[in-house]
Design a protein around this motif. Structure first.
Motif: not given
Length: 189
Positions: A84-90, A118-126, A140-149
């Motif tokens: 699954k793709p990963l969605m990271i919310i900073h 999606f695999i979901l992650l929200n981060l309040v730190y770098e 805020p910034r949102i990045l998508f990462i595919d399963p090949s990382l």
């Protein structure tokens, strides 16, 4: 001075006694619970076991019914192994732009539904991973990462100086970018 010490000790002993008395009271009521109450408690436990309540700390208000990962490492592992793709919310708790985007994200029913894929992650730190800040550390910034990382540099917001920034008014773009991340995933694999 000695009187103050004695008074402090006395107050401390009173506080400890009260705390212990409350604990003893709780234990007694648990032991003397009637049969009917025990059955009810059992039913409530079964119901809550059917629908696991996720700790609010992981969603941080971005979607309490969604499953969020705890760490960047866990998110990468799950993305790779679930395909699954990963969605990271900073974001930051004290940032008004982050708060506004969080509200729009959480209230958008289609985004909440799509986010389940999606695999979901929200981060309040770098993180120390430079790939997660390809054009700077802003929120805020949102990045998508595919399963090949691989960070999807082709899925961006509307700003040329902050490629992964989104505002509440960009919610439709974010939704279409989420669809794009899933669509590209299907065609590439």
């Amino acid at each position: 001075a000695m009187e103050k010490i004695y008074m402090s000790l006395f107050l401390l002993l009173v506080a400890i006694s009260c705390a212990l008395a409350k604990d003893v009271g709780k234990k007694e009521t648990k032991e003397t619970v009637g049969k009917e109450t025990k059955e009810t408690v059992g039913k409530e436990t079964k119901e809550s076991a059917a629908k696991p309540k996720l700790p609010q700390t992981l969603s941080r208000g971005w979607g309490d019914q969604l499953i969020w990962t705890q760490t960047y490492e866990e998110a990468l592992f799950r993305a790779k192994h679930s395909n699954k793709p990963l969605m990271i919310i900073h974001h930051l708790d004290d940032c008004p732009h982050s708060q506004a985007l969080k509200k729009a994200f959480a209230e958008h029913k289609d985004i909440q539904k799509l986010a389940e894929k999606f695999i979901l992650l929200n981060l309040v730190y770098e993180t120390t991973d430079k790939n997660l800040a390809p054009d700077g550390q802003y929120v805020p910034r949102i990045l998508f990462i595919d399963p090949s990382l691989t960070v999807r540099a082709d899925i961006t917001g509307r700003y040329s100086n902050r490629l992964y920034a989104y505002e509440p008014s960009d919610i439709a773009l974010l939704y279409s970018n989420m669809q794009k991340a899933l669509k590209l995933l299907k065609t590439e694999l």
